[in-house]
Design a protein around this motif. Structure first.
Motif, PDB file in Angstrom:
ATOM      1  N   LEU A   4       0.791  -1.339  -0.081  1.00 42.32           N
ATOM      2  CA  LEU A   4       0.020   0.010   0.067  1.00 42.32           C
ATOM      3  C   LEU A   4       0.789   1.320   0.112  1.00 42.32           C
ATOM      4  N   THR A   5       2.004   1.349   0.769  1.00 44.96           N
ATOM      5  CA  THR A   5       2.873   2.538   0.721  1.00 44.96           C
ATOM      6  C   THR A   5       3.424   2.567  -0.642  1.00 44.96           C
ATOM      7  N   ALA A   6       3.824   1.486  -1.458  1.00 49.18           N
ATOM      8  CA  ALA A   6       4.360   1.881  -2.540  1.00 49.18           C
ATOM      9  C   ALA A   6       3.434   2.257  -3.599  1.00 49.18           C
ATOM     10  N   LEU A   7       2.220   2.052  -3.190  1.00 52.10           N
ATOM     11  CA  LEU A   7       1.188   2.437  -4.387  1.00 52.10           C
ATOM     12  C   LEU A   7       0.660   3.749  -4.181  1.00 52.10           C
ATOM     13  N   ALA A   8       0.788   4.327  -2.840  1.00 53.03           N
ATOM     14  CA  ALA A   8       0.170   5.687  -2.860  1.00 53.03           C
ATOM     15  C   ALA A   8       1.187   6.512  -2.800  1.00 53.03           C
ATOM     16  N   SER A   9       0.661   7.681  -3.472  1.00 50.37           N
ATOM     17  CA  SER A   9       1.589   8.919  -3.723  1.00 50.37           C
ATOM     18  C   SER A   9       1.937   9.945  -2.674  1.00 50.37           C
ATOM     19  N   ALA A  10       2.324  10.798  -2.443  1.00 49.15           N
ATOM     20  CA  ALA A  10       2.392  11.853  -1.741  1.00 49.15           C
ATOM     21  C   ALA A  10       1.114  12.319  -1.246  1.00 49.15           C
ATOM     22  N   SER A  11       0.204  12.700  -2.138  1.00 53.78           N
ATOM     23  CA  SER A  11      -1.094  13.040  -1.833  1.00 53.78           C
ATOM     24  C   SER A  11      -1.963  11.908  -1.079  1.00 53.78           C
ATOM     25  N   GLY A  12      -1.499  10.789  -1.176  1.00 53.74           N
ATOM     26  CA  GLY A  12      -2.292   9.671  -0.506  1.00 53.74           C
ATOM     27  C   GLY A  12      -2.999   8.927  -1.917  1.00 53.74           C
ATOM     28  N   VAL A  13      -3.159   9.544  -3.014  1.00 52.09           N
ATOM     29  CA  VAL A  13      -3.854   8.830  -4.086  1.00 52.09           C
ATOM     30  C   VAL A  13      -2.908   7.884  -4.738  1.00 52.09           C
ATOM     31  N   PRO A  14      -3.246   6.546  -4.725  1.00 52.05           N
ATOM     32  CA  PRO A  14      -2.378   5.912  -5.468  1.00 52.05           C
ATOM     33  C   PRO A  14      -2.502   5.883  -7.001  1.00 52.05           C
ATOM     34  N   ASP A  15      -1.551   5.771  -7.901  1.00 53.16           N
ATOM     35  CA  ASP A  15      -1.451   6.421  -9.173  1.00 53.16           C
ATOM     36  C   ASP A  15      -0.768   5.216 -10.153  1.00 53.16           C
ATOM     37  N   SER A  16      -0.826   4.006  -9.595  1.00 50.52           N
ATOM     38  CA  SER A  16      -0.505   2.724 -10.421  1.00 50.52           C
ATOM     39  C   SER A  16      -0.870   1.722  -9.691  1.00 50.52           C
ATOM     40  N   GLY A  17      -0.892   0.524 -10.690  1.00 49.45           N
ATOM     41  CA  GLY A  17      -1.278  -0.691 -10.076  1.00 49.45           C
ATOM     42  C   GLY A  17      -2.801  -0.988  -9.983  1.00 49.45           C
ATOM     43  N   LEU A  18      -2.992  -1.967  -9.523  1.00 50.60           N
ATOM     44  CA  LEU A  18      -4.572  -2.392  -9.192  1.00 50.60           C
ATOM     45  C   LEU A  18      -5.129  -1.265  -8.238  1.00 50.60           C
ATOM     46  N   ALA A  19      -4.791  -0.599  -7.240  1.00 48.19           N
ATOM     47  CA  ALA A  19      -5.106   0.351  -6.449  1.00 48.19           C
ATOM     48  C   ALA A  19      -5.312   1.527  -7.123  1.00 48.19           C
ATOM     49  N   GLY A  20      -4.353   1.911  -8.011  1.00 48.56           N
ATOM     50  CA  GLY A  20      -4.654   3.044  -8.852  1.00 48.56           C
ATOM     51  C   GLY A  20      -5.851   3.085  -9.722  1.00 48.56           C
ATOM     52  N   PHE A  21      -6.082   1.713 -10.196  1.00 51.31           N
ATOM     53  CA  PHE A  21      -7.037   1.412 -11.043  1.00 51.31           C
ATOM     54  C   PHE A  21      -8.504   1.713 -10.439  1.00 51.31           C
ATOM     55  N   VAL A  22      -8.536   1.043  -9.054  1.00 49.06           N
ATOM     56  CA  VAL A  22      -9.594   1.060  -8.235  1.00 49.06           C
ATOM     57  C   VAL A  22      -9.799   2.592  -7.883  1.00 49.06           C
ATOM     58  N   ALA A  23      -9.070   3.413  -7.512  1.00 49.25           N
ATOM     59  CA  ALA A  23      -8.882   4.864  -7.107  1.00 49.25           C
ATOM     60  C   ALA A  23      -9.254   5.687  -8.553  1.00 49.25           C
ATOM     61  N   ASP A  24      -9.008   5.345  -9.594  1.00 48.17           N
ATOM     62  CA  ASP A  24      -9.419   6.018 -10.781  1.00 48.17           C
ATOM     63  C   ASP A  24     -11.134   5.636 -10.933  1.00 48.17           C
ATOM     64  N   THR A  25     -11.410   4.419 -10.834  1.00 45.71           N
ATOM     65  CA  THR A  25     -12.765   4.004 -10.957  1.00 45.71           C
ATOM     66  C   THR A  25     -13.642   4.646 -10.105  1.00 45.71           C
ATOM     67  N   MET A  26     -13.290   4.761  -8.861  1.00 47.42           N
ATOM     68  CA  MET A  26     -13.922   5.559  -7.804  1.00 47.42           C
ATOM     69  C   MET A  26     -14.333   7.025  -8.277  1.00 47.42           C
ATOM     70  N   ASN A  27     -13.065   7.681  -8.564  1.00 47.54           N
ATOM     71  CA  ASN A  27     -13.020   8.840  -8.764  1.00 47.54           C
ATOM     72  C   ASN A  27     -13.688   9.302 -10.204  1.00 47.54           C
ATOM     73  N   SER A  28     -13.879   8.559 -11.026  1.00 51.33           N
ATOM     74  CA  SER A  28     -14.717   8.737 -12.459  1.00 51.33           C
ATOM     75  C   SER A  28     -15.909   8.495 -12.173  1.00 51.33           C
ATOM     76  N   LEU A  29     -16.496   7.475 -11.641  1.00 48.08           N
ATOM     77  CA  LEU A  29     -17.712   6.864 -11.589  1.00 48.08           C
ATOM     78  C   LEU A  29     -18.430   7.231 -10.354  1.00 48.08           C
ATOM     79  N   GLY A  30     -17.673   7.578  -9.264  1.00 48.75           N
ATOM     80  CA  GLY A  30     -18.377   8.141  -8.140  1.00 48.75           C
ATOM     81  C   GLY A  30     -18.906   6.901  -7.218  1.00 48.75           C
ATOM     82  N   LEU A  31     -20.089   6.912  -6.807  1.00 47.67           N
ATOM     83  CA  LEU A  31     -20.655   5.694  -6.017  1.00 47.67           C
ATOM     84  C   LEU A  31     -20.869   4.511  -6.987  1.00 47.67           C
ATOM     85  N   LEU A  32     -21.296   4.577  -8.161  1.00 46.38           N
ATOM     86  CA  LEU A  32     -21.303   3.429  -8.931  1.00 46.38           C
ATOM     87  C   LEU A  32     -20.105   2.798  -9.260  1.00 46.38           C
TER      88      LEU A  32
END
Length: 218
Positions: A4-32
Motif C-alpha cells: 500500500l505504501t508503494a502504491l500511495a503517492s505523496a497526496s495519498g492517491v495511488p497512481d499505479s497498479g490495481l489500487a490506482g485502477f480502483v482509485a481512478d474508477t471511484m473518482n470517475s464513476l463515483g458511488l457507481l
C-alpha cells in the motif's frame, strides 16, 4: 516498503497498479464505481476488500466527492449484488457438479465437501453472516448457500447484515485516516485475525448452544 505504501503517492492517491485502477474508477464513476469494484471483488477477489474499502473511505474524505455514508451504502449494494451472482450460479450448477469440480482440488475430498454442505444446511444464517467478514470465505460462502438452495430472502438479509458491518469498519477507517489511508495496513493483519478468531468463537458457541438445546428435555 509495503504494497500500500508503494502504491500511495505523496497526496495519498495511488497512481499505479490495481489500487490506482480502483482509485481512478471511484473518482470517475463515483458511488457507481464503488459498487462495481465491490461487486467484482466479491466474485473475483483481485484486490482485497481491506484495500478497496479503506480507499473508498479516503475518496469520500476528499472535498467534492461522495459522502462516507454513500460509500458504505454503495459498497454494500455492490457486495450483495456480487454475492447474489455467485449464489445463483451455484444454485443452477447444483451439488453434484459442484462436488465434482471442487473434489479435483488437491487435499479436497468429496467427503469434506459433503460435511461442509451438511454443516451449512444446519447453520446457514450464522455461516452467511459471519462468512461475509472472513477474508477468502467472503466469496466462497455464497456457493453452499446456492447449492443448498437457501431461501433468497434469508440469504439477502444475512449477506446484507454481514457486508454492512464489514464495509462500515474498513470504509470508516479509511475516511478517518484520510490521505494516510494506507496506514490501515498496519492494523489490517491483526484485525483480520481478530475477526477470524471472533468468528470461530461464535461458531463454537452456536454449535454448543444447539447441542445443549437438543439435549434439554422439553
Amino acid at each position: 516498503m509495503t504494497l500500500l505504501t508503494a502504491l500511495a503517492s505523496a497526496s495519498g492517491v495511488p497512481d499505479s497498479g490495481l489500487a490506482g485502477f480502483v482509485a481512478d474508477t471511484m473518482n470517475s464513476l463515483g458511488l457507481l464505481g464503488v459498487g462495481l469494484i465491490l461487486a467484482v471483488e466479491t466474485i473475483l477477489p483481485f484486490l482485497p476488500s481491506e484495500v478497496a474499502l479503506p480507499l473508498a473511505g479516503f475518496t469520500a474524505s476528499v472535498p467534492g466527492n461522495f459522502s462516507v455514508v454513500g460509500a458504505i451504502v454503495a459498497a454494500t449494494v455492490g457486495s450483495v449484488a456480487g454475492a447474489l451472482i455467485l449464489y445463483w450460479l451455484s444454485r443452477e450448477f447444483g451439488l453434484d457438479r459442484t462436488r465434482s469440480v471442487l473434489s479435483r482440488i488437491p487435499l479436497v475430498t468429496a467427503r469434506d465437501i459433503d460435511k461442509g454442505v451438511a454443516w451449512f444446511a444446519r447453520n446457514d444464517a450464522v455461516a452467511v453472516f459471519l462468512g461475509r467478514m472472513v477474508p477468502a470465505i467472503r466469496s466462497l460462502i455464497s456457493i453452499p448457500a446456492g447449492v443448498e438452495r437457501m431461501a433468497v430472502s434469508r440469504f439477502l438479509i444475512y449477506t446484507t447484515a454481514g457486508s454492512l458491518l464489514w464495509n462500515t469498519i474498513w470504509i470508516v477507517a479509511g475516511y478517518q485516516l484520510g490521505s494516510n489511508w494506507a496506514k490501515v495496513e498496519k492494523y489490517a493483519h491483526w484485525l483480520k485475525y481478530a475477526f477470524i478468531v471472533a468468528v470461530i468463537v461464535a461458531v463454537v458457541w452456536f454449535v454448543v448452544y444447539k447441542v445443549r438445546s437438543r439435549r434439554t428435555p422439553a
